[in-house]
Design an enzyme around this catalytic site. Structure first.
Site, PDB file in Angstrom:
ATOM      1  N   LYS A 141      33.241  12.642  90.852  1.00  0.00           N
ATOM      2  CA  LYS A 141      33.497  11.207  90.839  1.00  0.00           C
ATOM      3  C   LYS A 141      33.885  10.662  92.202  1.00  0.00           C
ATOM      4  O   LYS A 141      33.679   9.473  92.472  1.00  0.00           O
ATOM      5  CB  LYS A 141      34.589  10.887  89.806  1.00  0.00           C
ATOM      6  CG  LYS A 141      34.130  11.087  88.362  1.00  0.00           C
ATOM      7  CD  LYS A 141      32.890  10.275  88.020  1.00  0.00           C
ATOM      8  CE  LYS A 141      32.536  10.370  86.541  1.00  0.00           C
ATOM      9  NZ  LYS A 141      31.261   9.698  86.221  1.00  0.00           N
ATOM     10  N   HIS A 154      27.027   3.577  86.519  1.00  0.00           N
ATOM     11  CA  HIS A 154      27.623   4.650  85.713  1.00  0.00           C
ATOM     12  C   HIS A 154      26.823   4.688  84.421  1.00  0.00           C
ATOM     13  O   HIS A 154      27.169   4.055  83.438  1.00  0.00           O
ATOM     14  CB  HIS A 154      29.096   4.353  85.455  1.00  0.00           C
ATOM     15  CG  HIS A 154      29.839   5.492  84.839  1.00  0.00           C
ATOM     16  ND1 HIS A 154      30.903   5.319  84.002  1.00  0.00           N
ATOM     17  CD2 HIS A 154      29.668   6.832  84.952  1.00  0.00           C
ATOM     18  CE1 HIS A 154      31.357   6.495  83.616  1.00  0.00           C
ATOM     19  NE2 HIS A 154      30.621   7.428  84.181  1.00  0.00           N
ATOM     20  N   SER A 186      33.021   7.613  79.896  1.00  0.00           N
ATOM     21  CA  SER A 186      33.052   8.961  79.338  1.00  0.00           C
ATOM     22  C   SER A 186      33.355   8.911  77.846  1.00  0.00           C
ATOM     23  O   SER A 186      34.249   8.196  77.401  1.00  0.00           O
ATOM     24  CB  SER A 186      34.131   9.787  80.051  1.00  0.00           C
ATOM     25  OG  SER A 186      34.255  11.047  79.469  1.00  0.00           O
ATOM     26  N   LYS A 204      26.664   8.605  76.611  1.00  0.00           N
ATOM     27  CA  LYS A 204      25.601   8.579  77.620  1.00  0.00           C
ATOM     28  C   LYS A 204      24.820   9.884  77.633  1.00  0.00           C
ATOM     29  O   LYS A 204      23.594   9.892  77.634  1.00  0.00           O
ATOM     30  CB  LYS A 204      26.186   8.335  79.016  1.00  0.00           C
ATOM     31  CG  LYS A 204      26.778   6.973  79.256  1.00  0.00           C
ATOM     32  CD  LYS A 204      27.022   6.702  80.725  1.00  0.00           C
ATOM     33  CE  LYS A 204      27.725   7.822  81.456  1.00  0.00           C
ATOM     34  NZ  LYS A 204      29.052   8.143  80.915  1.00  0.00           N
ATOM     35  N   THR A 205      25.544  10.990  77.690  1.00  0.00           N
ATOM     36  CA  THR A 205      24.880  12.290  77.777  1.00  0.00           C
ATOM     37  C   THR A 205      24.143  12.616  76.487  1.00  0.00           C
ATOM     38  O   THR A 205      22.977  13.034  76.496  1.00  0.00           O
ATOM     39  CB  THR A 205      25.898  13.390  78.106  1.00  0.00           C
ATOM     40  OG1 THR A 205      26.516  13.097  79.367  1.00  0.00           O
ATOM     41  CG2 THR A 205      25.238  14.756  78.172  1.00  0.00           C
ATOM     42  N   ASP A 264      24.413  10.508  84.046  1.00  0.00           N
ATOM     43  CA  ASP A 264      25.687   9.866  84.377  1.00  0.00           C
ATOM     44  C   ASP A 264      25.672   8.912  85.562  1.00  0.00           C
ATOM     45  O   ASP A 264      26.381   7.921  85.538  1.00  0.00           O
ATOM     46  CB  ASP A 264      26.740  10.946  84.625  1.00  0.00           C
ATOM     47  CG  ASP A 264      28.158  10.407  84.606  1.00  0.00           C
ATOM     48  OD1 ASP A 264      28.510   9.698  83.637  1.00  0.00           O
ATOM     49  OD2 ASP A 264      28.913  10.686  85.545  1.00  0.00           O
TER      50      ASP A 264
END
Length: 556
Positions: free
Chosen positions: A210, A229, A247, A251-252, A266
Site C-alpha cells: 500500500k 483502488h 478491503s 474486489k478479489t 486491487d
C-alpha cells in the site's frame, strides 16, 4: 534470476527520468543479497525460522502483533516539492524532514551489521506509466511477497535497472516517538521528493504494497491517469469492467470470475483509452475460503510460492485450517497473478464498459444492486461508503460503518476531488454505466441479518456486465434515490428491495434514515467542491425534509 550480493553501500543517488526527484538514496547494511529466486528465498526463510512450509507448498508466516495495516502510523514528509499537492489531515499525517532524517540515520546504524534482501521490480503494466521499484526487506519471506505482488523484470530489464523509488522494510527497528515525531514505534514514512519509503516496527507486508500504491496515486494524476483502488476483468466480448471497493468488499472474489479474464484484483490506472494493472500479483483474504465458491483463489493456498500470512497450520501434519481465526480474521494469501488460470499476462485492457462500486453495508439497508446516475456516481465515489471488516486494520473487531473517499482514502495523497474529476471525465467521455453493489448484509444489520450470498451477487454482477439489467424495469429507492432492478435471473425477488427482506419494516426505516444522515454528515467536508447536482444526488436529508414516511419504492 541470478543472485547478486551487493557491497554494504548502495550506489549514490540518481535522478528519476520522469520527475527529476532524487531517488535511490544510499542504503547501507552489513550485507545486501539481491534478486534471489523464490526457491532460494524459501530456503533462507526456513533456515532463519521465519515460517513453515505447508503440506502442499505455500510458506506460512506470522506477522506478530500487527495483523493489519497501521494507518495512524503512516506519515508523509512535509517538504517543498510536494507540500502544496498533498491532502493534509486525518489521512495524510505530516512529519518533518528533520525527524525523517534523524530516524533514517539511526536506521542506517541499526542495519550496519545486518543482512537485507532486495528485489528489483516494476509497478505498472503499461510501459508509458511504469515505475521501477527496489524493495529492501529484512526477512526472506517479505522478499517473496514483493516478488509476488509487483511485476518482475526480464533479465534484459535487470541489466539496465535503475530504481524510480525505493522501499526499505525493517520490522526489527522501532521509531522513537519522543525524538522522531512518530506516534508509536511503528512508522510508515513516505518521502515524495526522495521517492523513498521507510517501514519500521511492523511485519505486516500489506504496508509494502500500500505504500507503493500511495506513491503511484501521487504521481499518475499528473500524467492524466486515474489511479484506482479496484479490480478489473474482461469478458469474452473484450468488455473490461472495473470494480472499486475497500478491503473485504469483494474486489478479489468477484473479479476472479472463470467466465472473464483477470487483469488484476486491487490496483489499476485508467488512462486515455486503456486500463492497466499496477501489480503482478494478488493479496487475497483467505479466511473461510471456499473451494466451491472461490475455486481459483482457494487453489492458490495449495501452491509453492504463495505466502500465507497468519493462517492456522498444524505444526506436525502441516495441514492448513482456513476457517480458523485464531490469529486474526485478516488472514491473507500473496501469490503471483499467473496462479489464477485465466489471468491476462499483459495486465492491460481497453476502455471499461462498466464500472461497479462495491460496498459491504453492515446495516443492511442498501439494495444488493442498483444503477447510478452520473451525479450519483460522483456522490458515491466521493463518499466511499462501506464497513470496515474485522482484522483489516488494527483495533477493528467487528464491522462498522465507514466512509473512505474514492474507496481508498488511506492511499490517496491528493485531495479526493482530483480523483473524482478524473473519474467523471472518463465516465462522460465513454458513456460508462455505473452500478452500486452491496456485498454486505440483507434481512437486517450485522448480527441480525445475514451476509449476501456470493452466488446471488455473482448473478447480479454478471447480469449487469452482459447488459441484461439495462432491459429490466427499475423502481426508485425512496431513501437513497437509486434505480433498483425489479428482477434478476436466479436471484430471489425479495432480496432486490432491502425493505422487503426485513421482518421488521419499522426497524428498516429507522436504519435507513440513520445511514442517510451519516451520508450527509460525511459529505459536508466535500460539498463546497462539487456542483449542486452532485450534492443533491445523495439520499434524502431527513433533517431538511422533516419526518418523511418511508414507503414502498416508486417506479424509476
Amino acid at each position: 534470476m541470478t543472485a547478486v550480493t551487493r557491497s554494504s553501500t548502495e550506489p549514490p543517488s540518481t535522478r528519476s527520468p520522469r520527475s527529476g526527484a532524487r531517488v535511490g538514496a544510499r542504503v547501507r547494511a552489513g550485507k545486501i543479497v539481491a534478486n534471489l529466486s523464490t526457491a532460494a528465498l524459501y530456503e533462507a526463510a526456513v533456515r532463519e525460522g521465519e515460517g513453515l512450509i505447508a503440506a502442499e507448498g505455500p510458506l506460512v508466516v506470522s506477522t506478530g502483533t500487527h495483523t493489519g495495516r497501521s494507518p495512524k502510523d503512516k506519515f508523509i514528509v512535509r517538504e517543498p516539492s510536494s507540500e502544496a499537492n498533498v491532502w493534509w489531515g486525518d489521512v495524510n499525517h505530516p512529519i518533518s524532514e528533520e525527524h525523517y532524517d534523524r530516524l533514517r540515520a539511526r536506521l542506517t546504524a541499526h542495519l550496519a551489521e545486518r543482512r537485507l534482501y532486495s528485489q528489483d521490480l516494476f509497478i505498472g503494466a503499461h510501459p508509458k506509466h511504469r515505475r521501477s521499484l527496489r524493495v529492501y526487506t529484512e526477512t526472506a519471506w517479505a522478499s517473496i511477497f514483493a516478488r509476488n505482488l509487483f511485476r518482475r523484470p526480464s533479465a534484459e530489464d535487470l541489466r539496465a535497472f535503475a530504481p524510480s523509488f525505493t522501499i526499505i522494510d525493517v520490522p526489527s527497528f522501532e521509531a522513537d516517538p519522543a525524538t522522531e515525531g512518530t506516534r508509536t514505534g511503528t512508522a510508515i514514512l513516505v518521502h515524495l521528493q526522495r521517492m523513498e519509503v521507510i517501514i519500521v516496527g511492523t511485519m505486516y507486508a500489506g504496508e509494502i504494497k500500500k505504500s507503493a500504491f500511495t506513491v503511484m496515486n501521487y504521481l499518475l494524476p499528473d500524467e492524466g491517469v486515474l489511479p484506482m483502488h479496484s479490480s478489473v476483468n474482461v469478458g469474452q466480448e473484450g468488455d473490461p469492467a472495473v470494480f472499486f471497493g475497500l478491503s473485504g468488499t469483494g474486489k478479489t472474489t468477484l473479479s476472479a470470475d472463470p467466465l472473464r479474464s483477470l487483469i488484476g484484483d486491487d490496483e489499476h490506472g485508467w488512462g486515455s483509452d486503456y486500463v492497466f494493472n499496477f501489480e503482478g500479483g494478488c493479496y487475497a483474504k483467505t479466511i473461510r475460503l471456499s473451494p466451491m465458491y472461490e475455486p481459483d483463489i482457494f487453489a492458490t493456498t495449495r501452491r509453492f510460492g504463495t505466502i500465507l500470512e497468519n493462517v492456522d497450520i498444524d505444526p506436525v501434519t502441516r495441514e492448513l485450517d482456513l476457517d480458523s481465526e485464531r490469529f486474526t480474521e485478516n488472514t491473507r494469501g500473496a501469490y503471483p497473478l499467473h496462479f489464477i488460470g485465466n489471468a491476462d499476462p499483459t495486465g492491460v485492457a481497453g476502455t471499461p464498459r462498466n464500472v461497479v462500486f462495491l460496498t459491504a453495508d453492515a446495516f443492511g439497508v442498501l439494495p444488493p444492486i442498483s444503477r447510478l446516475t452520473r451525479e450519483q456516481a460522483a456522490y458515491h465515489f466521493i463518499s466511499g461508503y462501506t464497513a470496515k471488516l474485522a482484522g483489516t486494520e488494527i483495533g477493528v473487531k467487528e464491522p462498522s460503518a465507514t466512509f473512505s473517499a474514492g474507496f481508498g482514502a488511506p492511499f490517496l495523497p491528493r485531495h479526493p476531488g482530483v480523483y473524482a474529476h478524473l473519474l467523471m471525465d472518463r465516465l462522460e467521455q465513454y458513456d460508462v454505466p455505473v452500478w452500486l453493489v452491496n456485498t454486505g448484509w440483507t434481512g437486517g444489520p450485522y448480527g441480525t441479518g445475514h451476509r449476501m450470498n456470493i452466488v446471488h451477487t455473482r448473478n447480479m454482477v454478471r447480469a449487469a456486465l452482459n447488459g441484461e439489467l439495462r432491459k429490466v424495469p427499475t423502481v426508485t429507492d425512496p431513501v437513497f434515490g437509486l434505480a433498483v432492478p425489479t428482477a434478476v435471473a436466479d436471484v430471489p425477488t425479495e432480496l432486490l428491495l432491502p425493505r422487503d427482506s426485513w421482518s421488521d419494516v419499522g426497524a428498516y426505516d429507522a436504519a435507513a434514515k440513520r445511514i442517510a444522515h451519516m451520508f450527509h454528515e460525511n459529505f459536508e467536508a466535500y460539498a463546497a467542491g462539487v456542483s449542486k447536482a452532485v450534492r443533491q444526488a445523495g439520499p434524502v436529508d431527513f433533517r431538511d425534509a422533516g419526518e418523511v414516511k418511508v414507503s414502498a419504492p416508486g417506479e424509476g
